[in-house]
Design an enzyme around this catalytic site. Structure first.
Site, PDB file in Angstrom:
ATOM      1  N   ASP A  30      -0.324   7.844  37.892  1.00 55.44           N
ATOM      2  CA  ASP A  30       1.015   8.005  37.323  1.00 55.44           C
ATOM      3  C   ASP A  30       1.906   6.869  37.824  1.00 55.44           C
ATOM      4  O   ASP A  30       2.269   6.829  38.992  1.00 55.44           O
ATOM      5  CB  ASP A  30       1.609   9.362  37.735  1.00 55.44           C
TER       6      ASP A  30
ATOM      7  N   HIS B 177       1.081   9.906  33.670  1.00 53.73           N
ATOM      8  CA  HIS B 177       2.209  10.824  33.591  1.00 53.73           C
ATOM      9  C   HIS B 177       1.987  11.936  32.572  1.00 53.73           C
ATOM     10  O   HIS B 177       2.725  12.901  32.536  1.00 53.73           O
ATOM     11  CB  HIS B 177       3.472  10.034  33.247  1.00 53.73           C
TER      12      HIS B 177
ATOM     13  N   SER C 223       7.918  16.276  35.347  1.00 49.97           N
ATOM     14  CA  SER C 223       8.713  15.062  35.509  1.00 49.97           C
ATOM     15  C   SER C 223      10.103  15.426  36.046  1.00 49.97           C
ATOM     16  O   SER C 223      10.217  15.965  37.141  1.00 49.97           O
ATOM     17  CB  SER C 223       8.779  14.307  34.175  1.00 49.97           C
TER      18      SER C 223
END
Length: 698
Positions: free
Chosen positions: A630, A665, A546
């Protein structure tokens, strides 16, 4: 197929990947033209993008399938992961609930027991879908514990559904609530609950911008279309993130409203008075402030307003603005993360990223310091007001997470549950060092490896970090890390600026025009490990996810010579356009945006990974990982970065992208997929460190 990699040694696997077409897309920022040749990959619904994903995955798995010890790594990960894991128990109504995983179940199962009865399966998320990709989000029980609202995520999406269950007979009641995102579920008595969501976006729900969060109240027995809009529906109330919480005594509704991931406004509403107005506690976003608890009209707030490391204050709900705040537990040199437990406040402090816990009463008087099992991370504190026993977990890099009881009256702790795992903590050591970053700042780093390891500069080393959003990386046990260390690997975690380890000042030092500090801290960590003979550039891998994926992307484009392998996961990699997707605009506190000013645009462009891949450079072997569902950090970031690297890379190092299908994610990823991912990541890493076979036989 094109871009065939040259192999100098026979054991190096040859990688091939498809050509990616370029388009003539140009954006102009403050008079500067910026090309975006892979813009078409942002359309996650197009057949062209779908075909590109299939082709790239084929190339990636053609490569990975040839790694001779990949299956051995997968087998060892499965063996070590296969132990029972139990969550801390909590009471709702007549039952005690806890989570448990028998070992390799894709999702944790919720159990419950009444008194001394045998525990029974209450809710099994493994039955939600055949492939384990539908996961349990949150649980929220009505006041009497007889109704449960639970959220589910399908394919890893941040969009959730909420299902209501009668806990007595485990029957589903009412229709499923849909299109809920970034939400808690907070009950008012046994009558209904508050939740938050956005209007469903036009276009792709995976990438379209979501900007106006709204709070609704769902009354039991009514359809979702009749849910009352409580807050966030007017231009004046427009915020990107709004959370609603009802105090434990059902007296107040607390509204926290934010335009970014840091800083919040705070409002309070008296639920005992019909049509009562919202009273403003804070009308600006200059701090992170939360209501911990109330005793009648007295509010207990945790805040970093004029206290970067946080403090606790009290104020009366009738006049709750800051000029009336009274310090209860003052700020210290260590970051405070408090919770309430029974009739007490448990003040959790981070001391160089390690836990320290003190117990206070609601007069602000210190009762005692809680004795923890060792140096590491203690978490999970927080019991209801009438409870006398609390539970917490403790872990560090070489200690599997165990659960302890805390007697709130005596302060005594006792082991409640310990995992039976095929792992001996005493075989490993973990120590903290402090190294100097480029500007002279001292940065802490935890380094863990098997005892007796020779520091000869040839040890495969995984350097993992995050460095953003006030998030702290504290010591945590991980099965994949153990498998890495079993192979003679070193696992190193620096606490970079941008994180929360030393409070708001530390966080702010890694944001906007100071973001380069984070990359410098990370680069200096790699240089420290090399200088002190833990490893060398030929045996160094850098990894992050991330915001940590951005960290790896920026580091590999700035210092490709530093590492042998780069592993950016679900990364924010296009810094000029990140804010145009889903909730990305909410990250502007940390990043700024290319639209803010010419200076901010130039700063972002200077480090944006997608825009800093240079033709003719030899970049490290790179395995980019992302999920096709995601909707937090849209996969086009990774798609565009992979395309740029593949087009411009020279030399023998492969650049591959592994795109997990029906995955988001990261949260709720099935264990089976997680094991496969780590086997691929470790296999790719060791292969590109030129290991023909595993360093240590398994």
């Amino acid at each position: 197929m094109a871009c065939k990699q040259e192999a100098k040694k026979s054991h190096i696997i040859i990688a091939e990947y498809p050509e990616t077409k370029k388009v003539d897309t140009v954006d102009t920022y403050f008079g500067v033209k910026v090309k975006d040749p892979y813009r078409w990959l942002e359309d996650d619904r197009s057949p062209e993008t779908e075909a590109w994903v299939v082709a790239e995955n084929k190339a990636t798995f053609d490569y990975l399938n040839k790694i001779p010890y990949r299956d051995t790594l997968k087998q060892r990960l499965s063996e070590l992961w296969n132990y029972e894991k139990v969550g801390a128990p909590f009471k709702e109504g007549d039952y005690t609930y806890f989570s448990k995983n028998n070992g390799l179940q894709n999702q944790n199962v919720i159990y419950r027991k009444k008194g001394n009865d045998e525990a029974e399966v209450f809710l099994d998320p493994n039955t939600f879908s055949k492939d384990g990709t539908t996961s349990l989000g949150g649980l929220s029980f009505s006041e009497n514990g007889k109704i449960l609202a639970y959220s589910i995520s399908e394919g890893g999406s941040d969009w959730r559904k909420v299902i209501l269950m009668n806990t007595e007979n485990k029957e589903i009641i009412e229709d499923t609530l849909v299109d809920i995102k970034f939400s808690g579920m907070s009950w008012f008595k046994n009558e209904g609950f508050y939740y938050s969501s956005y209007d469903k976006p036009k276009g792709s729900e995976l990438s379209a911008k979501t900007d106006q969060h709204k709070v609704y109240y769902h009354k039991l027995g009514t359809p979702q279309k009749e849910d009352l809009l409580i807050f966030g529906g007017t231009p004046e109330e427009k915020h990107r993130y709004i959370m609603a919480d009802v105090t434990e005594d059902n007296k107040y509704l607390i509204i926290s409203a934010s335009i970014s991931t840091s800083g919040n406004k705070l409002f309070i509403k008296d639920l005992t008075k019909p049509n009562s107005p919202y009273v403003t506690i804070l009308n600006h976003t200059d701090s992170d402030t939360d209501v911990l608890k109330n005793n009648g009209s007295t509010l207990f707030l945790a805040t970093n307003l004029n206290a970067p490391n946080k403090k606790i204050v009290t104020v009366d709900a009738s006049n709750p603005s800051p000029e009336y705040w009274v310090d209860l537990i003052p700020e210290t040199e260590h970051v405070l993360s408090p919770s309430t437990s029974g009739k007490y406040i448990l003040a959790h402090y981070m001391v160089d990223a390690l836990s320290k816990v003190k117990q206070y009463n609601f007069k602000g008087e210190l009762i005692r310091e809680i004795k923890l099992p060792g140096l590491g991370t203690a978490s999970g504190f927080g019991s209801k007001k009438n409870e006398k026993i609390d539970y917490f977990s403790f872990t560090n890099y070489n200690t599997p997470s165990s659960i302890y009881t805390l007697d709130l009256e005596t302060g005594e702790t006792a082991l409640y549950w310990k995992p039976a795992i095929d792992f001996n903590s005493n075989d490993y050591e973990s120590h903290q060092v402090f190294y100097t970053s480029k500007d002279g700042t001292k940065i802490p780093m935890m380094i863990t490896y098997k005892k007796g390891l020779e520091l000869n500069g040839k040890n495969p080393t995984m350097l993992y970090a995050y460095g953003g959003f006030n998030i702290s990386l504290t010591p945590t046990f991980s099965v994949p890390n153990v498998v890495w260390m079993e192979q003679g690997g070193i696992y190193a975690v620096p606490n970079l600026r941008g994180g929360g380890e030393y409070g708001k000042v530390w966080h702010d030092a890694g944001t906007k025009m100071q973001k380069q500090n984070v990359f410098d801290d990370f680069i200096a960590a790699g240089e420290y490990l090399i200088k002190n003979n833990y490893t060398s550039s030929k045996f160094l891998a850098v990894r992050g996810g991330s915001n940590g994926g951005l960290l790896v992307g920026a580091t590999l484009t700035q210092r490709p010579d530093l590492m042998q392998v780069a592993l950016p996961a679900v990364g924010v990699l296009d810094m000029l356009r990140y804010h145009t997707f889903t909730a990305g605009a909410g990250w502007a506190y940390d990043y700024g945006t290319a639209e803010d000013s010419k200076e901010m645009f130039e700063y972002l462009k200077k480090y944006s990974p997608v825009h800093n891949v240079k033709k003719g450079f030899e970049y490290p072997a790179t395995l980019i990982t992302t999920g096709d569902h995601d909707d937090r950090v849209v996969p086009s970031h990774s798609f565009k970065f992979a395309a740029a690297l593949q087009a411009k890379q020279v030399g023998k190092h492969p650049v591959l992208i592994r795109i997990e299908t029906d995955a988001g994610h990261g949260a709720g990823t099935p264990i089976s997929k997680t094991i496969e991912q780590y086997a691929d990541i470790f296999g790719f890493t060791l292969d590109n460190m030129k290991f023909k076979s595993l360093p240590n036989k398994i």
